[in-house]
Design an enzyme around this catalytic site. Structure first.
Site, PDB file in Angstrom:
ATOM      1  N   ASP A  36      -3.276   3.312  14.462  1.00 37.97           N
ATOM      2  CA  ASP A  36      -2.489   3.832  13.352  1.00 37.97           C
ATOM      3  C   ASP A  36      -3.028   5.211  13.006  1.00 37.97           C
ATOM      4  O   ASP A  36      -3.834   5.786  13.751  1.00 37.97           O
ATOM      5  CB  ASP A  36      -2.512   2.883  12.152  1.00 37.97           C
ATOM      6  CG  ASP A  36      -3.898   2.701  11.534  1.00 37.97           C
ATOM      7  OD1 ASP A  36      -4.851   3.412  11.945  1.00 37.97           O
ATOM      8  OD2 ASP A  36      -4.038   1.850  10.642  1.00 37.97           O
TER       9      ASP A  36
ATOM     10  N   ARG B 119       0.839  -1.190   0.000  1.00 33.75           N
ATOM     11  CA  ARG B 119       0.000   0.000   0.000  1.00 33.75           C
ATOM     12  C   ARG B 119       0.880   1.249   0.000  1.00 33.75           C
ATOM     13  O   ARG B 119       1.587   1.519   0.965  1.00 33.75           O
ATOM     14  CB  ARG B 119      -0.933   0.034   1.220  1.00 33.75           C
ATOM     15  CG  ARG B 119      -1.764   1.321   1.283  1.00 33.75           C
ATOM     16  CD  ARG B 119      -2.962   1.232   2.197  1.00 33.75           C
ATOM     17  NE  ARG B 119      -2.630   1.187   3.606  1.00 33.75           N
ATOM     18  CZ  ARG B 119      -3.531   1.311   4.593  1.00 33.75           C
ATOM     19  NH1 ARG B 119      -4.813   1.486   4.299  1.00 33.75           N
ATOM     20  NH2 ARG B 119      -3.164   1.234   5.845  1.00 33.75           N
TER      21      ARG B 119
END
Length: 543
Positions: free
Chosen positions: A458, A178
């Site tokens: 995150d 990603r």
């Protein structure tokens, strides 16, 4: 401070490229050929990227003025027509359990060896993009693809450091990468005096170094594309990927992608995004945390769309359930995977009852996903892989659930926009303050994935905390469930009391930067306008 590497010859196509940081691995990764390749990506596609970012800002201004997202009338024919995406590659037919995490060598080895079906190596939400982290991550992935990655942990207490090595290739999880989103720049690389797109840097550098090896193994390369907001943004990615295939002499459609539906505008364009990438897309993913963040940000000026505290905004809330079911229906109609979301829980050691309660939440969440028709799910910790796999194995005997068409599902505009019902508790308010400060401090210190109160936080989860605080502070008439007014005085008290709550900062990731993080959160929350992304002002403070 500029540290342009003038002594190296990037060749004629690499002229105009400046590297504004040094690193021991730069010479192995940023070769003249790689630099020329990256510069070509920037020159060909950055103007289109900038135009799309301008369109995002204009769209948000429409929402701020009271407008609402809706299904597009100009693309109704795409939604109505019968078409399917290209056949899925064999390596991605079964994705029942995926693990995600940053790209440091130890994580890469552990994730590939974890027993998950796939590993998403994340340069975005779980990586703080220091120059060291980015290049070390690219090197770790290149070595992993080559089969040579090893890592020895530092010795401690007189004991030798533990050695980590990859399992045989056939036993490894399938790798997906990603890159960072379209909105982010790579400040260490200037092309013709302009910062390069972080998306093009991350994906381009990985593709340049690894495409031939992965293609020979019939393993892609495969990517996850984050934070798209429109069909046009997907079209730009398709053009980029087609260009890369031509430049690297790969077959058309060799590069495969999964798109995260993690913005509210994108939820209204799922068919269109699949169509734009139909020659190479293999699925959509319910990026639930970023999606909640996007809902808050989209409706930052809408008094009737204020969400309750984060713990109450679960996938059983009507607007999130509608989004999940529409994604399943859309994907399966088009022959694509409908991937479920992240379980952020991590094992709780030393407290059996608390650990079982956490695992019960994971079980319920994964059972909901597989019952609804999802083809796979995400976990943040290797210990959750057996649990997630057991649940999907019991209810998904085949490699996926494309046959579960969910034709009974009818999702309207109102279903996707309906706010959650709930409250704001004092503990929930203070938890938002703590999570945001602790995560930001760790991020500024170079750590983008942080366990806090037995959840793996995150950038996406920290963004929920930050945007909720801003919206609550800028919405009149809100109260805690005990009747206290939600105002700046409440926020200031929480900030003032936080250091004593945290105790010994030396035990916390980024503990030395707590005061800096408190100052940043204070400024961002007081600001008249909501900052688009926390990582934009914070990035200026990274090396």
């Amino acid at each position: 401070m500029s540290a342009v590497l003038e002594s190296r010859d990037f060749g004629s196509e690499g002229m105009g490229v400046e590297l504004l940081a040094r690193h021991p691995e730069a010479g192995q990764l940023l070769t003249p050929a790689a630099i020329a390749f990256l510069a070509g990506l920037h020159r060909r596609f950055d103007a289109a990227r900038q135009a799309l970012l301008k369109a995002r800002r204009e769209r948000q201004a429409f929402f701020d003025a009271g407008g609402l997202p809706d299904f597009r009338t100009d693309t109704a024919a795409i939604r109505a027509a019968e078409w399917r995406v290209a056949p899925l590659p064999a390596a991605l037919l079964d994705r029942r359990v995926e693990i995600t995490g940053p790209t440091d060598p130890k994580m890469v080895i552990n994730a590939l060896n974890s027993g998950a079906s796939c590993y998403m190596a994340d340069f975005e939400d779980s990586t703080a993009p220091t120059w060291t982290n980015l290049l070390a991550g690219q090197r770790a992935l290149r070595d992993a693809v080559a089969g040579t990655l090893e890592f020895t942990a530092p010795a401690s207490n007189g004991s030798p450091g533990k050695h980590y090595a990859l399992l045989p290739y056939a036993q490894q999880a399938v790798l997906l990468v990603r890159p960072r989103g379209w909105h982010l720049d790579e400040k260490h690389v200037l092309v013709d005096g302009e910062r390069m797109s972080a998306s093009l840097f991350d994906l381009g550098l990985f593709a340049f170094h690894n495409s031939d090896v992965l293609a020979a193994k019939d393993r892609g390369p495969y990517f996850y594309l984050p934070k798209l907001q429109s069909m046009e943004e997907a079209q730009l990615w398709d053009e980029v990927l087609a260009h890369i295939e031509t430049a690297l002499k790969l077959p058309t459609g060799q590069l495969k992608v999964t798109v995260l539906i993690e913005t509210l505008p994108a939820a209204f364009e799922m068919d269109e995004i699949l169509h734009a990438l139909r020659g190479r897309i293999v699925g959509l993913n319910c990026g639930r945390w970023d999606y909640v963040f996007s809902y808050i940000k989209t409706f930052r000026a809408h008094r009737d769309k204020v969400l309750p505290e984060r713990a109450q905004v679960t996938m059983t809330q009507p607007f999130l359930r509608a989004y999940s079911e529409l994604l399943i229906q859309t994907c399966h109609r088009r022959g694509a995977h409908a991937m479920g979301g992240m379980a952020a829980q991590i094992p709780i050691s030393g407290d059996e009852a608390a650990n079982e309660a956490a695992l019960a939440k994971v079980r319920a969440d994964k059972l909901r996903e597989v019952t609804a028709g999802h083809d796979g799910t995400w976990v943040a910790h290797p210990a959750l892989i057996p649990l997630a796999r057991e649940i999907f194995d019991a209810r998904m005997p085949g490699p996926n659930q494309h046959g579960v068409r969910r034709e009974e599902v009818i999702v309207t505009r109102g279903d996707l926009l309906k706010p959650s019902l709930g409250t704001i508790s004092r503990a929930g308010f203070e938890n938002n303050v703590e999570v945001c400060v602790r995560y930001l401090a760790a991020w500024l210190d170079g750590n983008g994935c942080v366990p806090i109160h037995w959840l793996m936080e995150d950038a996406a989860t920290a963004e929920i905390a930050r945007t909720q605080l801003w919206q609550w502070m800028h919405t009149d008439g809100l109260h805690l469930d005990d009747g206290s007014e939600v105002d700046l005085a409440l926020f200031e008290r929480a900030l003032i009391n936080l250091p004593s709550r945290l105790g010994d900062r030396t035990r916390l990731p980024g503990g030395s930067r707590i005061n800096e993080a408190i100052g940043m959160l204070d400024r961002l929350t007081h600001a008249d306008t909501l900052e688009e992304f926390l990582t934009l002002p914070a990035y200026a403070r990274l090396d």
